[in-house]
Design a protein around this motif. Structure first.
Motif, short mmCIF file in Angstrom:
data_model
loop_
_atom_site.label_atom_id
_atom_site.label_comp_id
_atom_site.label_asym_id
_atom_site.label_seq_id
_atom_site.Cartn_x
_atom_site.Cartn_y
_atom_site.Cartn_z
N ASP A 246 -25.98 -6.18 18.00
CA ASP A 246 -27.32 -5.82 18.68
C ASP A 246 -28.37 -5.44 18.47
N ASN A 247 -28.11 -6.53 16.85
CA ASN A 247 -29.71 -6.98 16.09
C ASN A 247 -30.04 -5.30 14.50
N THR A 248 -29.15 -4.37 15.49
CA THR A 248 -30.03 -3.89 14.25
C THR A 248 -29.86 -3.59 12.96
N ILE A 249 -28.86 -3.96 12.56
CA ILE A 249 -28.64 -5.30 11.48
C ILE A 249 -29.04 -6.37 11.70
N GLN A 250 -29.48 -6.66 11.01
CA GLN A 250 -29.67 -8.49 10.34
C GLN A 250 -30.02 -9.38 9.25
N ARG A 251 -29.85 -10.47 8.81
CA ARG A 251 -29.70 -11.25 8.13
C ARG A 251 -30.90 -12.13 7.79
N THR A 252 -31.14 -12.03 6.39
CA THR A 252 -32.50 -12.04 5.59
C THR A 252 -32.50 -14.34 6.02
N GLN A 253 -32.69 -15.07 6.19
CA GLN A 253 -32.35 -16.63 5.29
C GLN A 253 -31.59 -16.88 4.30
N ASN A 254 -31.86 -15.57 2.99
CA ASN A 254 -31.07 -16.08 2.16
C ASN A 254 -29.60 -15.31 2.22
N GLY A 255 -29.54 -14.90 3.15
CA GLY A 255 -28.48 -14.03 3.82
C GLY A 255 -28.03 -12.66 3.29
N SER A 256 -29.08 -11.27 2.63
CA SER A 256 -28.84 -10.65 2.76
C SER A 256 -28.83 -9.55 3.94
N LEU A 257 -28.55 -8.80 4.20
CA LEU A 257 -28.56 -8.01 5.30
C LEU A 257 -29.48 -6.38 5.45
N PHE A 258 -29.59 -6.53 6.13
CA PHE A 258 -31.30 -5.37 6.77
C PHE A 258 -30.93 -5.04 7.90
N PHE A 259 -31.65 -3.16 8.07
CA PHE A 259 -31.52 -2.39 9.62
C PHE A 259 -33.30 -3.49 9.97
N ALA A 260 -33.46 -4.15 10.49
CA ALA A 260 -34.65 -4.30 11.49
C ALA A 260 -35.15 -3.58 12.49
N LYS A 261 -34.27 -1.59 12.73
CA LYS A 261 -34.94 -0.83 13.14
C LYS A 261 -34.17 0.54 12.80
N LYS A 262 -34.65 1.74 13.33
CA LYS A 262 -34.02 2.51 12.70
C LYS A 262 -32.71 2.77 13.78
N HIS A 263 -32.16 3.50 12.73
CA HIS A 263 -30.81 4.16 13.72
C HIS A 263 -30.43 5.46 13.43
N LEU A 264 -29.53 5.78 14.29
CA LEU A 264 -29.32 7.42 14.38
C LEU A 264 -27.61 7.57 13.98
N PHE A 265 -27.51 7.93 12.83
CA PHE A 265 -25.98 8.30 12.70
C PHE A 265 -24.65 9.46 12.92
N SER A 266 -24.30 9.51 13.40
CA SER A 266 -23.83 11.66 13.25
C SER A 266 -23.74 12.58 12.33
#
Length: 305
Positions: A246-266
């Motif tokens: 759902d694109n909360t976590i996205q991938r950059t052009q060099n392949g690294s992952l990051f959170f594109a928006k905040k997310h609540l975990f329980s």
């Protein structure tokens, strides 16, 4: 000083599964929650409350993702709008509507509320929003805008009391209108105090993630980095995959992952595990600005009682 609120709820059928009428004591706002299968009963028993101007939320599930979804609308006659949606929209199974006892809401007022509520809901990021576009914000005199902002505050209060927190920002940010520049701004809600020890950081293999601990769990902030690899028999793989899908976590052009928006975990552990790619005790690895872990912070707070 924070003042408490008194809310009165009437269960028409004596059951929480049926129609509910909710009011903030001494205020004119009123809310009605109703299962889709009982909307005819809603008009039969609460005709004056729904045959008037107001805003409403159609709540259901998205067929493709199986996630909760909401449609936000307004109407000069809310009941007439609900009848049309009962025929045209399939996804929803519950409606919550908001009107005023004094019948002083105008078309401009409810158009303003609709636009603001769509933005507030999207900014909160808790639920899929069915509305494709946000209607333009209707122009209101300053006293009316302030009155509608207070109305929105009470909509959030009543909808949360009725079991839906989709308007509540998980880290206590509140969106408001800058009256001078007529632009939306954000600030911490005056009912939420973000303490320094609740601002947390996670550092695993050089990946840095930032978060805020709240009453509901832990909110990982946008820009937080995620380790690309996963261990075998990884218990949080499904959750991690969903956040990537759902694109909360996205991938950059060099392949690294990051959170594109905040997310609540329980829990801190689920947040840490998604970031690390393996199961981990989040209470030991999330730390505040002083380097104290959540486990140590909680231990200190209990001992000091």
């Amino acid at each position: 000083m924070i003042l408490g609120k008194s809310i009165r709820i009437y269960l028409q059928e004596g059951s929480v599964a049926g129609i509910k009428l909710a009011e903030v004591v001494n205020l004119t706002i009123q809310a009605l929650s109703c299962p889709r299968v009982k909307i005819s009963d809603l008009n039969n028993n609460f005709k004056s409350q729904i045959n008037t101007q107001g805003v409403y939320f159609l709540i259901g599930t998205d067929d493709k993702t199986a996630k909760s979804k909401v449609y936000i609308g307004e109407g000069e006659n809310v009941w007439e709008r609900l009848k049309s949606h009962a025929l045209a929209k399939d996804f929803w199974n519950e409606v919550i509507l908001f009107t005023s006892k004094d019948d002083n809401l105008t078309k401009s007022h409810v158009k303003y509320l609709e636009s603001r509520l769509i933005d507030v809901c999207k900014n909160a990021g808790r639920i899929l929003v069915e509305n494709n576009n946000t209607p333009s914000l209707s122009s209101l005199p300053l006293p009316d805008r302030d009155a509608m902002e207070e109305f929105i505050f009470n909509i959030k209060l009543l909808s949360g009391t009725l079991g839906h927190k989709f308007l509540e920002d998980p880290i206590g940010l509140t969106t408001f209108i800058d009256q001078k520049n007529h632009k939306q701004q954000q600030s911490y809600s005056n009912t939420t105090e973000i303490k320094k020890e609740l601002e947390l950081t996670l550092n695993i293999k050089g990946r840095i993630a930032n978060a805020v601990q709240t009453d509901e769990g832990i909110v990982v902030l946008s820009g937080s980095q995620v380790i690309e690899t996963e261990s075998k028999n990884y218990g949080y793989k499904t959750l991690r995959d969903e956040l990537i899908f759902d694109n909360t976590i996205q991938r950059t052009q060099n392949g690294s992952l990051f959170f594109a928006k905040k997310h609540l975990f329980s829990s801190p552990s689920s947040a840490a595990a998604v970031i690390a790619g393996y199961s981990i005790n989040g209470r030991k690895v999330w730390k505040n600005h002083e380097g104290k872990s959540l486990k140590d912070i909680e231990k200190t707070e209990i001992i000091e009682q």
